[in-house]
Design a protein around this motif. Structure first.
Motif, PDB file in Angstrom:
ATOM      1  N   GLY A 125       5.072   2.292 -15.899  1.00 46.64           N
ATOM      2  CA  GLY A 125       6.255   2.876 -15.284  1.00 46.64           C
ATOM      3  C   GLY A 125       6.477   2.409 -13.850  1.00 46.64           C
ATOM      4  O   GLY A 125       5.884   1.439 -13.383  1.00 46.64           O
ATOM      5  N   TRP A 126       7.306   3.159 -13.137  1.00 48.33           N
ATOM      6  CA  TRP A 126       7.800   2.704 -11.836  1.00 48.33           C
ATOM      7  C   TRP A 126       6.921   3.090 -10.655  1.00 48.33           C
ATOM      8  O   TRP A 126       7.036   2.498  -9.577  1.00 48.33           O
ATOM      9  N   THR A 127       6.066   4.086 -10.792  1.00 41.92           N
ATOM     10  CA  THR A 127       5.388   4.637  -9.610  1.00 41.92           C
ATOM     11  C   THR A 127       4.616   3.581  -8.833  1.00 41.92           C
ATOM     12  O   THR A 127       4.829   3.394  -7.631  1.00 41.92           O
ATOM     13  N   LEU A 128       3.699   2.885  -9.486  1.00 44.68           N
ATOM     14  CA  LEU A 128       2.885   1.896  -8.791  1.00 44.68           C
ATOM     15  C   LEU A 128       3.716   0.694  -8.370  1.00 44.68           C
ATOM     16  O   LEU A 128       3.426   0.056  -7.347  1.00 44.68           O
ATOM     17  N   VAL A 129       4.776   0.391  -9.113  1.00 48.54           N
ATOM     18  CA  VAL A 129       5.679  -0.697  -8.723  1.00 48.54           C
ATOM     19  C   VAL A 129       6.329  -0.371  -7.391  1.00 48.54           C
ATOM     20  O   VAL A 129       6.388  -1.208  -6.475  1.00 48.54           O
ATOM     21  N   VAL A 130       6.805   0.865  -7.260  1.00 46.35           N
ATOM     22  CA  VAL A 130       7.466   1.278  -6.008  1.00 46.35           C
ATOM     23  C   VAL A 130       6.469   1.268  -4.850  1.00 46.35           C
ATOM     24  O   VAL A 130       6.784   0.798  -3.741  1.00 46.35           O
ATOM     25  N   ILE A 131       5.261   1.765  -5.087  1.00 45.74           N
ATOM     26  CA  ILE A 131       4.246   1.778  -4.030  1.00 45.74           C
ATOM     27  C   ILE A 131       3.923   0.355  -3.576  1.00 45.74           C
ATOM     28  O   ILE A 131       3.827   0.064  -2.373  1.00 45.74           O
ATOM     29  N   THR A 132       3.762  -0.551  -4.534  1.00 45.33           N
ATOM     30  CA  THR A 132       3.468  -1.950  -4.194  1.00 45.33           C
ATOM     31  C   THR A 132       4.623  -2.572  -3.432  1.00 45.33           C
ATOM     32  O   THR A 132       4.415  -3.297  -2.443  1.00 45.33           O
ATOM     33  N   PHE A 133       5.841  -2.301  -3.872  1.00 48.79           N
ATOM     34  CA  PHE A 133       7.014  -2.853  -3.200  1.00 48.79           C
ATOM     35  C   PHE A 133       7.115  -2.328  -1.766  1.00 48.79           C
ATOM     36  O   PHE A 133       7.435  -3.092  -0.825  1.00 48.79           O
ATOM     37  N   LEU A 134       6.846  -1.037  -1.570  1.00 43.79           N
ATOM     38  CA  LEU A 134       6.876  -0.471  -0.214  1.00 43.79           C
ATOM     39  C   LEU A 134       5.803  -1.110   0.669  1.00 43.79           C
ATOM     40  O   LEU A 134       6.035  -1.339   1.867  1.00 43.79           O
ATOM     41  N   MET A 135       4.660  -1.424   0.077  1.00 45.64           N
ATOM     42  CA  MET A 135       3.605  -2.081   0.842  1.00 45.64           C
ATOM     43  C   MET A 135       4.023  -3.487   1.254  1.00 45.64           C
ATOM     44  O   MET A 135       3.739  -3.935   2.372  1.00 45.64           O
TER      45      MET A 135
END
Length: 647
Positions: A125-135
């Motif tokens: 899903g999106w959760t870790l994708v969003v965290i990685t993108f924010l990083m």
């Protein structure tokens, strides 16, 4: 209608690469390339395995996709395996001097980022994708962030080259542990179940649970604990054992929500129960630079307390609601159980003995156990007699299945490697630790509470492995700087990464169990929260009472263990309102308050004798209660005998 040759070709390649992923891990762990004289970096092998995993993620179920989607996923799958092969051959050059090849490093980093994030989106899903993108955004614009978390901004090309070529990024320790350790243990667990390990665990659980009140639920606890300690996945554990245990519990009188909750809590505990635990345990050993056996030893007492808490609640509820023993359970004699489950038992003994007696690395010990399973079961198949036996085709099928199952973890650890690497490269890791240390200097307990809440919130969208890696990078260093032992700090974040599985509103293990029990999801989640209450308090004991992790003198460890057992019996009895006999409200309140005070770190806020006095009081309350209960029971029994004699 003409057949599309692309679909069967991709299906064959998916099977081939799924098979190749665990085989590659075994070859690397056994140091085959080094023995043959080849100089290969572990990053090269991990990159190839990640490329193969990405290929599997994009190419599986190709026949069920629409033509446009097939074209897109075919391109992504081919790019993925091409990426793995390319990094395998070019990594030694690029990692040494990437700035001699700036364009190549830039393109490689962009390709890695796109493929990993898209693959990650599909599997978790999106959760870790969003965290990685924010990083990634922080790495580019960290110098614009105000306050103590301000970082140094990096050029886009530098960020991409770091992601694609640096040993501290995507191809670093997180991915390598998943590729070379977790894969091996998933393979071991799959083969163990294939030769009858699940049936052996279930029958052994039936013997251990006995014929007392609520024995069907006790079977579920023991069986799910045994199964989960091998599988390491809460949801898959629920779906594997729950289809049998949940109907059993419902038939014996437990409410559907209770049955689902018991299975969810017991299955979740498998991630913290030796000898295998979950993937996060292997990552912990690597991050702490500790032998895996040290992690296993530290996890023993918490796992015992966790499962005894669930077991005690089941017993008290069964006595309160008058659930009799389920005599219809098909319990085999212990000798029969052992005669059928001798091979799984030998494999587990080999695993534990290799780790503790011969001091082998965890992954090498697992390969030894795998060798025992394959050689013995294969020999029985060749002989055409005996059980359990596996044909070469069945062994290959299990290896292929392992490769398909491990893809999610490889992608999660690749993204975690990006985040961990960028935390270090941008200085955010240091800034965040400094900020948390300042907060913890005012209130260590407050910092622990916030860390636990963050772990639960992150776990709403991430598996335990991802939550642990993030918290181990961001929060654990601050806890260590405040004087907490590294093992205690990492076990704290490990537990809270796991608890999201039974914490509403998104309690994945509880919701999976609800789909089997037929109970409302939220009701099952709330029941799971109640059954698993001790898991929310145990991590604080790791910090304030490290004896629970077997740190300190033997008498300190023994004291913490006994006092914790006393506390859990008091709190469980008070919550249920029943122990061996019903408890009235004043007694319930006394039990709950005393139990919680025993758990509380009284030694941190007062003299040592205060804590010892409260623990002694709790032990005395239990002793008096059980003596009185036994006296009353014996008197009642004597009265019945006298009445029968008179009659």
């Amino acid at each position: 209608m003409a057949l599309n040759p692309v679909k069967p070709a991709f299906e064959a390649l998916v099977s081939a690469f799924s098979f190749l992923v665990p085989v590659t891990a075994v070859v690397w762990v056994l140091s085959v390339p080094q023995r043959m004289g080849f100089l290969i970096y572990p990053e090269q092998v991990a990159a190839f395995m990640l490329g193969a995993a990405l290929f599997v993620v994009f190419a599986r179920d190709m026949s069920e996709k629409r033509p446009a989607r097939q074209l897109l996923d075919s391109a992504l799958a081919i790019a993925s395996i091409g990426l793995g092969i390319y990094v395998y051959f070019r990594f030694p050059v690029l990692t040494e001097d990437v700035y001699q090849y700036p364009t190549e490093g830039l393109i490689l980093g962009i390709l890695v980022t796109i493929l990993v994030l898209e693959g990650l989106r599909r599997v978790v899903g999106w959760t870790l994708v969003v965290i990685t993108f924010l990083m990634l955004l922080y790495a580019l614009y960290g110098d614009y962030v105000p306050g103590p978390l301000r970082g140094r901004g990096m050029e886009f090309g530098d960020v991409m080259r770091f992601v694609g070529t640096d040993s501290g990024g995507t191809w670093g320790p997180a991915l390598q542990i998943a590729a070379f350790v977790v894969v091996i243990f998933v393979l071991f667990g799959g083969l163990l179940l294939a030769i009858g390990g699940g049936e052996f665990f279930t029958q052994a659980a039936m013997r251990v649970a006995g014929r007392g009140p609520g024995n069907t639920a006790k079977v579920a606890v023991v069986a799910s604990g045994l199964f989960g300690s091998i599988s390491g996945s809460a949801v898959s554990n629920v779906m594997s054992t729950g289809v049998m245990t949940i109907p059993m519990m419902k038939r014996s009188g437990f409410k559907p929500a209770q049955a689902g909750a018991i299975e969810a809590v017991a299955s979740t505990g498998g991630q913290l129960a030796p000898p295998v635990m979950g993937a996060a345990a292997f990552l912990m050993a690597e991050l702490l630079q500790m032998p895996y056996r040290s992690i296993l030893l530290a996890a023993i007492i918490p796992a015992i307390i966790y499962y005894l808490s669930v077991y005690a609640q089941i017993d008290f509820i069964a006595r309160r609601d008058k659930h009799g023993a389920a005599d219809w359970l098909d319990r085999e004699p212990m000798l029969s159980v052992l005669s059928k489950g001798w091979l799984p038992l030998i494999a587990i003994v080999v695993l534990i003995g290799s780790i503790f007696t011969w001091n082998k690395r965890a992954e090498v010990a697992a390969i030894w156990s795998i060798a025992v399973l394959v050689i013995v079961s294969g020999s029985l198949w060749l002989a055409g007699r005996g059980r359990p036996k596996l044909s070469p085709r069945e062994i290959a099928a299990n290896v292929t299945k392992t490769g398909g199952q491990i893809c999610d973890i490889l992608l999660i650890c690749a993204a975690a490697g990006m985040i961990i690497g960028l935390l270090s490269a941008t200085g955010l890791g240091f800034s965040l630790s400094f900020f948390l240390i300042g907060f913890g200097g005012k209130s260590l307990f407050g910092l622990l509470v916030i860390t636990g809440l963050v772990g639960i919130v992150l776990g709403l969208g991430l598996p335990t492995t991802g939550v642990y890696l993030l918290l181990a990078s961001m929060a654990a260093p601050a806890l260590v700087q405040l004087g907490i032992e590294p093992l205690s700090a990492h076990m704290f974040v490990f537990y809270y990464g796991m608890l999201s599985m039974i914490t509403p509103p998104i309690a994945l293990a509880a919701f999976a169990a609800a789909s089997i029990s037929g109970a409302p999801q939220l009701q099952t989640g709330m029941q799971a929260l109640r059954f698993g209450w001790v898991a929310y308090l145990l991590p604080f004991l790791f910090v304030y009472k490290p004896g629970l992790l077997m740190e300190g003198h033997w008498y300190e460890i023994a004291y913490v263990f006994v006092s914790s057992l006393t506390a859990l019996l008091l709190v469980c009895g008070g919550m249920v309102g029943h122990a061996l006999t019903p408890l009235r409200w004043p007694v319930r309140a006394l039990w709950i308050v005393t139990g919680l005070l025993i758990i509380a770190p009284l030694r941190q806020i007062g003299p040592a004798y205060l804590e010892f006095s409260v623990s002694g009081l709790g032990l005395a309350i239990l002793a008096i209660y059980f003596v009185q209960t036994r006296t009353v029971a014996e008197a009642a029994r004597g009265e019945k005998v006298a009445t029968a004699s008179d009659t």
